[in-house]
Design a protein around this motif. Structure first.
Motif, PDB file in Angstrom:
ATOM      1  N   HIS A 144       0.835  -1.209   0.000  1.00 43.38           N
ATOM      2  CA  HIS A 144       0.000   0.000   0.000  1.00 43.38           C
ATOM      3  C   HIS A 144       0.872   1.262   0.000  1.00 43.38           C
ATOM      4  O   HIS A 144       0.530   2.255  -0.647  1.00 43.38           O
ATOM      5  CB  HIS A 144      -0.922  -0.001   1.216  1.00 43.38           C
TER       6      HIS A 144
ATOM      7  N   GLY B  36       3.416   5.907  -5.531  1.00 47.09           N
ATOM      8  CA  GLY B  36       3.187   6.060  -6.971  1.00 47.09           C
ATOM      9  C   GLY B  36       2.253   7.200  -7.285  1.00 47.09           C
ATOM     10  O   GLY B  36       2.443   7.934  -8.263  1.00 47.09           O
ATOM     11  N   GLN B  37       1.235   7.389  -6.435  1.00 46.31           N
ATOM     12  CA  GLN B  37       0.294   8.490  -6.622  1.00 46.31           C
ATOM     13  C   GLN B  37       0.960   9.830  -6.422  1.00 46.31           C
ATOM     14  O   GLN B  37       0.483  10.855  -6.916  1.00 46.31           O
ATOM     15  CB  GLN B  37      -0.882   8.345  -5.677  1.00 46.31           C
ATOM     16  N   LEU B  38       2.050   9.832  -5.666  1.00 48.97           N
ATOM     17  CA  LEU B  38       2.785  11.074  -5.426  1.00 48.97           C
ATOM     18  C   LEU B  38       3.842  11.347  -6.492  1.00 48.97           C
ATOM     19  O   LEU B  38       4.622  12.287  -6.370  1.00 48.97           O
ATOM     20  CB  LEU B  38       3.460  11.026  -4.054  1.00 48.97           C
ATOM     21  N   GLY B  39       3.842  10.498  -7.530  1.00 53.43           N
ATOM     22  CA  GLY B  39       4.756  10.752  -8.637  1.00 53.43           C
ATOM     23  C   GLY B  39       6.108  10.126  -8.471  1.00 53.43           C
ATOM     24  O   GLY B  39       7.082  10.568  -9.125  1.00 53.43           O
TER      25      GLY B  39
ATOM     26  N   ALA C 292       6.065   4.862 -10.255  1.00 55.49           N
ATOM     27  CA  ALA C 292       4.649   5.028 -10.643  1.00 55.49           C
ATOM     28  C   ALA C 292       4.428   4.548 -12.062  1.00 55.49           C
ATOM     29  O   ALA C 292       5.298   4.643 -12.904  1.00 55.49           O
ATOM     30  CB  ALA C 292       4.264   6.492 -10.493  1.00 55.49           C
TER      31      ALA C 292
ATOM     32  N   ARG D  56       3.837   1.551  -1.365  1.00 53.60           N
ATOM     33  CA  ARG D  56       4.349   1.730  -2.733  1.00 53.60           C
ATOM     34  C   ARG D  56       3.282   2.332  -3.639  1.00 53.60           C
ATOM     35  O   ARG D  56       3.583   3.197  -4.474  1.00 53.60           O
ATOM     36  CB  ARG D  56       4.818   0.385  -3.283  1.00 53.60           C
ATOM     37  N   ALA D  57       2.040   1.880  -3.473  1.00 56.69           N
ATOM     38  CA  ALA D  57       0.959   2.416  -4.294  1.00 56.69           C
ATOM     39  C   ALA D  57       0.751   3.890  -4.012  1.00 56.69           C
ATOM     40  O   ALA D  57       0.564   4.696  -4.935  1.00 56.69           O
ATOM     41  CB  ALA D  57      -0.315   1.636  -4.048  1.00 56.69           C
ATOM     42  N   ASP D  58       0.785   4.263  -2.735  1.00 60.22           N
ATOM     43  CA  ASP D  58       0.612   5.688  -2.377  1.00 60.22           C
ATOM     44  C   ASP D  58       1.769   6.518  -2.904  1.00 60.22           C
ATOM     45  O   ASP D  58       1.585   7.656  -3.361  1.00 60.22           O
ATOM     46  CB  ASP D  58       0.523   5.832  -0.862  1.00 60.22           C
TER      47      ASP D  58
END
Length: 253
Positions: A240, A246-249, A253, A242-244
């Motif tokens: 989770h 990714g959302q932060l650029g 991502a 890593r996914a977050d």
């Protein structure tokens, strides 16, 4: 010690074949409190996850003092019973291990039979004697420590293959149960092998539950008394993260 003794008895009473104690393993105070707040009656630590969080390899790669510091912080942070994954005992004598565990507020422990120093598995008679001395030490202290004896016959460290893995596991389970273990844990065993341990040994049996593709109902049907997930929740949390990120650029991502 009366409070610890009461918690140990509570932990033991929750090992019910067919209606297993479910343990979402924690690795720090935040995860432990989250598990307790979700209504689970016991906290179990995951040595693999704690070691990884500290930057060490699993299999007693982390210093005992650091591992037990985290376990002590977890035990101090929740009101429910805490059982600690003590790996293979960190080279401690049985009485020393029991004193250490009860001293940090733990009322249960995993003790495994992988030989991290020499490879392979510890001789079952040697490990059974160790468990017996742990039980005697707990009796002296007055805290009926709940000993979950992990049997690694199905793990890569085991020299056995095929049906010999179950034969070895059954022999170890009988020996550890007779020596004073409260539960036997056969990770990586399949449903039929677990059912054989339940049926032929008579001890409460701990099973691992894969979060992806595992079936709690199947384990209940097999008659297990305890279910744990090891480091899977820690790894899920990192997923989770890593996914977050990714959302932060982040570059991934």
């Amino acid at each position: 010690m009366s409070d610890l003794a009461a918690k140990a008895e509570l932990l033991r009473s929750l090992h019910v074949p067919g209606d297993p104690l479910v343990l979402p393993n924690a690795w720090d105070v935040g995860s432990a409190r989250t598990v307790a707040d979700a209504g689970f009656p016991v906290i179990a630590t995951a040595s693999n996850a704690i070691a990884a969080g500290l930057g060490y390899d699993d299999g007693e790669g982390a210093p005992r003092e650091e591992m037990m510091f985290v376990a002590a912080r977890i035990a101090a942070s929740v009101d429910v019973p805490v059982t600690v994954d003590a790996e293979a005992g960190y080279g401690l004598a049985p009485g020393e291990l029991v004193e250490l565990l009860t001293g940090i507020g733990a009322v249960g422990c995993n003790i495994e039979d992988t030989d991290h120093a020499n490879g392979g598995l510890v001789d079952p008679d040697v490990r059974a004697a160790y468990i017996g001395e742990m039980r005697a030490a707990a009796n002296r202290i007055g805290v009926p420590l709940v000993i979950n004896a992990r049997i690694d016959s199905f793990f890569p460290a085991s020299p056995f293959t095929g049906d010999k893995r179950l034969t070895d596991a059954l022999g170890r389970a009988r020996a550890y149960w007779a020596a004073g273990a409260d539960c036997v844990f056969v990770p990586a065993a399949g449903p039929e092998d677990l059912r054989a341990v339940v049926t032929e040994v008579g001890a409460p049996v701990n099973a691992g539950l894969p979060l992806q593709g595992g079936s709690l109902e199947a384990l209940r049907a097999a008659g297990v008394a305890r279910v744990s997930v090891g480091p899977q929740l820690y790894r899920s949390a990192l997923g989770h993260l890593r996914a977050d990120l990714g959302q932060l650029g982040g570059p991934a991502a």
